[in-house]
Design a protein around this motif. Structure first.
Motif, mmCIF file in Angstrom:
data_model
loop_
_atom_site.group_PDB
_atom_site.id
_atom_site.type_symbol
_atom_site.label_atom_id
_atom_site.label_comp_id
_atom_site.label_asym_id
_atom_site.label_seq_id
_atom_site.Cartn_x
_atom_site.Cartn_y
_atom_site.Cartn_z
ATOM 1 N N GLU A 19 -8.256 -39.861 -6.329
ATOM 2 C CA GLU A 19 -8.708 -39.160 -5.135
ATOM 3 C C GLU A 19 -7.714 -38.105 -4.640
ATOM 4 O O GLU A 19 -8.104 -37.066 -4.149
ATOM 5 C CB GLU A 19 -8.971 -40.167 -4.004
ATOM 6 C CG GLU A 19 -10.098 -41.144 -4.307
ATOM 7 C CD GLU A 19 -11.447 -40.448 -4.362
ATOM 8 O OE1 GLU A 19 -11.631 -39.408 -3.708
ATOM 9 O OE2 GLU A 19 -12.331 -40.962 -5.076
ATOM 10 N N THR A 20 -6.416 -38.406 -4.708
ATOM 11 C CA THR A 20 -5.359 -37.530 -4.218
ATOM 12 C C THR A 20 -5.686 -37.003 -2.814
ATOM 13 O O THR A 20 -5.944 -35.806 -2.616
ATOM 14 C CB THR A 20 -5.120 -36.328 -5.171
ATOM 15 O OG1 THR A 20 -5.123 -36.783 -6.517
ATOM 16 C CG2 THR A 20 -3.795 -35.652 -4.843
ATOM 17 N N PRO A 21 -5.695 -37.860 -1.811
ATOM 18 C CA PRO A 21 -6.042 -37.413 -0.458
ATOM 19 C C PRO A 21 -5.027 -36.414 0.090
ATOM 20 O O PRO A 21 -3.827 -36.509 -0.181
ATOM 21 C CB PRO A 21 -6.017 -38.715 0.357
ATOM 22 C CG PRO A 21 -5.183 -39.659 -0.435
ATOM 23 C CD PRO A 21 -5.381 -39.294 -1.868
ATOM 24 N N ARG A 22 -5.519 -35.429 0.834
ATOM 25 C CA ARG A 22 -4.642 -34.443 1.446
ATOM 26 C C ARG A 22 -3.798 -35.093 2.533
ATOM 27 O O ARG A 22 -4.284 -35.905 3.306
ATOM 28 C CB ARG A 22 -5.471 -33.303 2.020
ATOM 29 C CG ARG A 22 -6.205 -32.486 0.958
ATOM 30 C CD ARG A 22 -6.986 -31.358 1.592
ATOM 31 N NE ARG A 22 -7.669 -30.556 0.583
ATOM 32 C CZ ARG A 22 -8.443 -29.517 0.861
ATOM 33 N NH1 ARG A 22 -8.637 -29.164 2.130
ATOM 34 N NH2 ARG A 22 -9.017 -28.832 -0.120
ATOM 35 N N SER A 23 -2.542 -34.703 2.595
ATOM 36 C CA SER A 23 -1.609 -35.366 3.498
ATOM 37 C C SER A 23 -2.027 -35.227 4.957
ATOM 38 O O SER A 23 -1.980 -36.205 5.724
ATOM 39 C CB SER A 23 -0.199 -34.812 3.293
ATOM 40 O OG SER A 23 -0.179 -33.402 3.442
ATOM 41 N N LYS A 24 -2.461 -34.040 5.369
ATOM 42 C CA LYS A 24 -2.839 -33.833 6.769
ATOM 43 C C LYS A 24 -4.039 -34.697 7.127
ATOM 44 O O LYS A 24 -4.067 -35.325 8.193
ATOM 45 C CB LYS A 24 -3.141 -32.357 7.020
ATOM 46 C CG LYS A 24 -3.353 -32.022 8.483
ATOM 47 C CD LYS A 24 -3.484 -30.516 8.701
ATOM 48 C CE LYS A 24 -4.762 -29.984 8.112
ATOM 49 N NZ LYS A 24 -5.000 -28.570 8.459
ATOM 50 N N SER A 25 -5.023 -34.749 6.238
ATOM 51 C CA SER A 25 -6.217 -35.546 6.487
ATOM 52 C C SER A 25 -5.883 -37.033 6.534
ATOM 53 O O SER A 25 -6.440 -37.784 7.341
ATOM 54 C CB SER A 25 -7.252 -35.265 5.404
ATOM 55 O OG SER A 25 -8.445 -35.983 5.637
ATOM 56 N N LEU A 26 -4.966 -37.468 5.687
ATOM 57 C CA LEU A 26 -4.577 -38.880 5.673
ATOM 58 C C LEU A 26 -3.845 -39.251 6.968
ATOM 59 O O LEU A 26 -4.035 -40.345 7.511
ATOM 60 C CB LEU A 26 -3.688 -39.161 4.463
ATOM 61 C CG LEU A 26 -3.557 -40.613 4.004
ATOM 62 C CD1 LEU A 26 -4.918 -41.227 3.713
ATOM 63 C CD2 LEU A 26 -2.661 -40.702 2.775
ATOM 64 N N LEU A 54 1.601 -44.470 0.257
ATOM 65 C CA LEU A 54 0.367 -43.775 -0.083
ATOM 66 C C LEU A 54 0.646 -42.416 -0.719
ATOM 67 O O LEU A 54 -0.248 -41.568 -0.817
ATOM 68 C CB LEU A 54 -0.504 -43.604 1.172
ATOM 69 C CG LEU A 54 -0.963 -44.915 1.819
ATOM 70 C CD1 LEU A 54 -1.796 -44.632 3.056
ATOM 71 C CD2 LEU A 54 -1.749 -45.758 0.823
ATOM 72 N N GLY A 55 1.888 -42.220 -1.152
ATOM 73 C CA GLY A 55 2.221 -41.018 -1.904
ATOM 74 C C GLY A 55 2.646 -39.829 -1.070
ATOM 75 O O GLY A 55 2.796 -38.724 -1.600
ATOM 76 N N LEU A 56 2.871 -40.018 0.232
ATOM 77 C CA LEU A 56 3.305 -38.913 1.085
ATOM 78 C C LEU A 56 4.821 -38.989 1.272
ATOM 79 O O LEU A 56 5.333 -39.943 1.859
ATOM 80 C CB LEU A 56 2.614 -38.968 2.457
ATOM 81 C CG LEU A 56 1.248 -38.282 2.558
ATOM 82 C CD1 LEU A 56 0.243 -38.914 1.619
ATOM 83 C CD2 LEU A 56 0.743 -38.319 3.992
ATOM 84 N N ASN A 57 5.511 -37.983 0.768
ATOM 85 C CA ASN A 57 6.952 -37.969 0.939
ATOM 86 C C ASN A 57 7.318 -37.365 2.294
ATOM 87 O O ASN A 57 6.465 -36.880 3.043
ATOM 88 C CB ASN A 57 7.641 -37.211 -0.206
ATOM 89 C CG ASN A 57 7.166 -35.767 -0.317
ATOM 90 O OD1 ASN A 57 6.874 -35.104 0.682
ATOM 91 N ND2 ASN A 57 7.078 -35.263 -1.547
ATOM 92 N N GLU A 58 8.603 -37.374 2.595
ATOM 93 C CA GLU A 58 9.063 -36.909 3.909
ATOM 94 C C GLU A 58 8.672 -35.456 4.174
ATOM 95 O O GLU A 58 8.233 -35.102 5.271
ATOM 96 C CB GLU A 58 10.579 -37.067 4.003
ATOM 97 C CG GLU A 58 11.151 -36.604 5.342
ATOM 98 C CD GLU A 58 12.645 -36.844 5.449
ATOM 99 O OE1 GLU A 58 13.266 -36.282 6.383
ATOM 100 O OE2 GLU A 58 13.199 -37.587 4.606
ATOM 101 N N ARG A 59 8.808 -34.605 3.180
ATOM 102 C CA ARG A 59 8.477 -33.188 3.369
ATOM 103 C C ARG A 59 7.011 -32.993 3.706
ATOM 104 O O ARG A 59 6.656 -32.239 4.611
ATOM 105 C CB ARG A 59 8.838 -32.395 2.103
ATOM 106 C CG ARG A 59 8.516 -30.894 2.208
ATOM 107 C CD ARG A 59 8.766 -30.184 0.896
ATOM 108 N NE ARG A 59 7.922 -30.707 -0.183
ATOM 109 C CZ ARG A 59 6.640 -30.355 -0.342
ATOM 110 N NH1 ARG A 59 6.063 -29.505 0.494
ATOM 111 N NH2 ARG A 59 5.936 -30.852 -1.342
ATOM 112 N N LEU A 60 6.125 -33.716 2.991
ATOM 113 C CA LEU A 60 4.691 -33.590 3.242
ATOM 114 C C LEU A 60 4.328 -34.064 4.649
ATOM 115 O O LEU A 60 3.512 -33.444 5.333
ATOM 116 C CB LEU A 60 3.906 -34.388 2.206
ATOM 117 C CG LEU A 60 3.721 -33.759 0.835
ATOM 118 C CD1 LEU A 60 3.047 -34.745 -0.112
ATOM 119 C CD2 LEU A 60 2.900 -32.475 0.928
ATOM 120 N N VAL A 61 4.920 -35.183 5.084
ATOM 121 C CA VAL A 61 4.611 -35.706 6.410
ATOM 122 C C VAL A 61 5.097 -34.744 7.485
ATOM 123 O O VAL A 61 4.375 -34.447 8.452
ATOM 124 C CB VAL A 61 5.238 -37.100 6.609
ATOM 125 C CG1 VAL A 61 5.044 -37.578 8.051
ATOM 126 C CG2 VAL A 61 4.615 -38.104 5.644
#
Length: 317
Positions: A19-26, A54-61
């Motif tokens: 699925e690779t959910p988008r970080s903002k949406s997650l 859930l695969g979100l690293n610090e930069r993405l968050v």
């Protein structure tokens, strides 16, 4: 790691790889479903730790949280080197409106009336008019012609609130009507139903069911940890809200027999019943949630009232 946990982890990894959910949406899913009902907000460091599995690293968050601030969902305050993220009034309003779309059961019966919204030709094209039409579509209204929108169950009061927001109350015609020829009413209802692409909506629900039915069987047999409960529930609601995003939520009496949307809703409720207590327990373990509302009732719909009412059935690992 024991066998039970590896199976849950495997399911999560398979989901994320496919699925690779988008970080903002997650983040929106986690905030709306799990964080905002219990607490004013969350420290950025804790948000990063929550979503890392859930695969979100610090930069993405960090990047996603900043964009959510720009879009008016979140606000931030700094205390020394730490940042605390909370909902804006606008973000709170958006979540509370979305709750009914996600968590309310479908109405079974229908009074056979239609809410009709008519935009006369002389209404000037404007950004407010365009946004109003988009809101109607998102709410589930079907566009029969360029200026005519219909829905069977959305009350006029909900439309009036939109008209006030976009300063269109004096320009738009709003009515609640019924077919004048009752002998042809069923035929007319079916003709109106063709205005919605129910086959596409149903197909999305079938995909949701195919993905999450095996998860239900897995967690029925094997206990979850609080952290696993949070992770699975976040992915569940993230998927379900995206699945039903364009569902007009028509009454069951108008829908096909064995409607996939109803089966998807029931599946989501069954899984949620097995995770929501554990998910809240996981949040309670975070230092920043010391003053949390343990009932999950900070927003319009308390957590235990979701899906028509929840009775917890959990087995903690």
């Amino acid at each position: 790691m024991n066998k039970k946990r590896s199976r849950v982890s495997e399911w999560i990894n398979n989901y994320l790889s496919e699925e690779t959910p988008r970080s903002k949406s997650l983040i929106v899913s986690a905030f709306g479903d799990s964080i905002a009902p219990y607490s004013e907000g969350i420290w950025l460091g804790e948000l990063i730790d929550l979503l890392a599995p859930l695969g979100l690293n610090e930069r993405l968050v960090r990047t996603s949280a900043f964009r959510l601030i720009e879009e008016g969902w979140l606000r931030a305050r700094r205390e020394g080197r730490r940042s605390f993220y909370a909902l804006t009034d606008s973000g709170r309003s958006k979540f509370e409106k979305a709750y009914s779309h996600i968590y309310d059961p479908l109405e079974a019966e229908w009074d056979q009336h239609w809410t009709m919204v008519i935009l006369p030709r002389q209404v000037e094209a404007s950004s407010d008019r365009s946004e109003f039409k988009r809101e109607l579509t998102w709410s589930g209204f079907a566009s029969l012609t360029a200026g005519l929108f219909v829905h069977p169950t959305i009350p006029p009061s909900e439309v009036r609130a939109l008209l006030e927001r976009y300063n269109l109350a004096e320009q738009v015609i709003l009515m609640r009507s019924i077919d004048a020829d009752t002998s042809l009413q069923r035929q007319g209802d079916q003709t109106l139903l063709e205005s919605w692409n129910l086959s596409e909506v149903g197909s999305r629900y079938e995909k949701f069911i195919d993905r999450f039915a095996p998860l239900l069987e897995l967690i029925r047999k094997e206990p979850l940890t609080p952290n696993e409960g949070f992770l699975l529930q976040t992915l569940l609601i993230h998927s379900f809200r995206r699945t039903n995003l364009n569902d007009p939520r028509l009454p069951l009496s108008l829908l096909p027999a064995d409607w996939a949307g109803q089966r998807g809703f029931e599946l989501c409720k069954r899984i949620y019943t097995l995770t929501y207590v554990l998910s809240a327990k996981h949040l309670q373990s975070l230092p920043g949630f010391e003053s949390m509302d343990k009932r999950g009732s900070r927003l319009r719909m308390p957590v235990a009232q979701r899906f028509g009412g929840l009775k917890p059935r959990v087995q903690a690992a």
